[in-house]
Design an enzyme around this catalytic site. Structure first.
Site, PDB file in Angstrom:
ATOM      1  N   GLU A 204     -11.318   3.219   5.959  1.00 39.21           N
ATOM      2  CA  GLU A 204     -10.249   4.075   6.505  1.00 39.21           C
ATOM      3  C   GLU A 204     -10.960   5.139   7.357  1.00 39.21           C
ATOM      4  O   GLU A 204     -10.866   5.144   8.569  1.00 39.21           O
ATOM      5  CB  GLU A 204      -9.438   4.711   5.373  1.00 39.21           C
ATOM      6  CG  GLU A 204      -8.337   5.669   5.850  1.00 39.21           C
ATOM      7  CD  GLU A 204      -7.644   6.419   4.704  1.00 39.21           C
ATOM      8  OE1 GLU A 204      -8.172   6.448   3.576  1.00 39.21           O
ATOM      9  OE2 GLU A 204      -6.569   7.014   4.967  1.00 39.21           O
TER      10      GLU A 204
ATOM     11  N   HIS B  69       0.860  -1.186   0.000  1.00 40.55           N
ATOM     12  CA  HIS B  69       0.000   0.000   0.000  1.00 40.55           C
ATOM     13  C   HIS B  69       0.890   1.228   0.000  1.00 40.55           C
ATOM     14  O   HIS B  69       1.297   1.717   1.059  1.00 40.55           O
ATOM     15  CB  HIS B  69      -0.928  -0.044   1.222  1.00 40.55           C
ATOM     16  CG  HIS B  69      -1.938   1.063   1.275  1.00 40.55           C
ATOM     17  ND1 HIS B  69      -3.124   0.960   1.963  1.00 40.55           N
ATOM     18  CD2 HIS B  69      -1.948   2.303   0.738  1.00 40.55           C
ATOM     19  CE1 HIS B  69      -3.806   2.081   1.844  1.00 40.55           C
ATOM     20  NE2 HIS B  69      -3.098   2.930   1.102  1.00 40.55           N
TER      21      HIS B  69
END
Ligand code: HPA
Ligand code: ZN
Length: 324
Positions: free
Chosen positions: A197, A14
């Site tokens: 998130e 990521h």
């Protein structure tokens, strides 16, 4: 322990290449390309990196990307990151890039991908670092723009392993991109998406069910839904967690409140990643260290993050077996 962390081989899953733009390089490129930036020095840029949430970061992050114009700029950006991978013992990296951030400013898709790819090739040859590229759609833009971007990627089908989804999660749920992800899957791309998130646990669920993702980026809000956590553990759906990012963007107040170790102990396939290291104050070693410092972890637990990342990576099966 610090030495153990530094020496541990790592796999990064990521990482936004635009998020590796260090203030010094930003200044160099601004000068080289005669692009005006609203800062007087690299230190002043760093001073401005005080974020209150995801959007406050994104605003400054897209502004920073304005200095990237030519193939050489994208090469330099990527090469700097790869040299840092060598320092942090990252042996394989799966890199996000945001073509729309550049094509919207009149920079050609080809310019972006050629510069990045040249650096990736050089890293494979000179540093022994392997990599794949994942193209992200900006979720604050519309579906038509994502479809147009997918179209532009077709000549590079062999060089882009998958598509992802990033930018502002709130107000732009996975379902907005269900059609374009279905098309990407049909074309043979793997899919991933940022979900959970800042957004709700239901976004994680929807990323899996509506976008067919094989990994969830961030995913930390899964803890709001016990059934979902159980499912993530059972299916070993990987979460690419970014500890320092989550603190900088106030997803958690402080590292001791982060849930990554709780998720690891629940048996989820969690990994540690740096997200946008130039903006969030650290690359892979710093992200690992921030977790190790905040929680009592054994060496086996720390190494588990790397084993999880190998399992979750898009490396071919033979290489995976060799690394594990
Ligand atoms: N979330 C959403 N979009 C992003 C991020 C992130 O952490 N980093 C770069 N673009
Ligand atoms: Zn991200």
């Amino acid at each position: 322990m610090r030495e153990f962390v530094e020496r541990l081989p790592k796999v990064e899953l990521h990482l936004h290449i635009e998020g590796t733009l260090e203030p010094e390089l930003m200044f160099e490129l601004a000068k080289r390309n005669q692009v005006a930036i609203p800062f007087s020095s690299p230190e002043a840029v760093r001073q401005a990196y005080q974020f209150t949430n995801l959007q406050s970061f994104l605003d400054i992050y897209y502004q920073g990307a304005n200095v990237l114009l030519h193939e050489q700029d994208f090469f330099d950006l990527t090469w700097h990151y790869l040299l840092r991978c060598q320092v942090d013992r990252v042996v394989h990296t799966e890199i996000f890039f945001d073509p729309q951030t550049h094509t919207q400013r009149g920079v050609a898709f080809d310019t972006v991908i050629r510069g990045i790819n040249r650096a990736l090739k050089q890293a494979e040859e000179q540093l022994g670092i392997s990599s794949v590229l994942i193209m992200c759609f900006l979720r604050h833009l519309d579906e038509a723009s994502a479809f147009a971007t997918l179209q532009q990627a077709l000549p590079y089908r062999g060089e882009i392993i998958g598509v992802g989804l990033d930018s502002s999660e709130l107000g732009h749920p996975p379902e907005k991109f269900a059609n374009v992800f279905a098309k990407a899957l049909e074309l043979g791309f793997k899919t991933v998406a940022h979900a959970g998130e800042e957004g709700p646990a239901s976004n994680i669920h929807d990323a899996i069910n509506l976008l067919g993702v094989t990994r969830v980026d961030h995913g930390v809000r899964c803890v709001d839904d016990a059934q979902l956590v159980q499912m993530l553990a059972q299916t070993q759906m990987p979460l690419t967690v970014c500890p320092l990012s989550n603190i900088k963007l106030k997803v958690f107040k402080q590292m001791s409140e982060h849930n990554i170790v709780e998720l690891l102990n629940h048996g989820l396939c969690v990994t540690i990643n740096s997200d946008d290291p130039a903006y969030f104050g650290g690359y892979m070693n710093d992200n690992f260290w921030s977790v190790v410092e905040a929680f009592p972890l054994t060496k086996a637990q720390i190494a588990q993050f790397t084993f999880n990342a190998i399992a979750a990576s898009f490396i071919d099966a033979d290489t995976k077996a060799r690394l594990a």
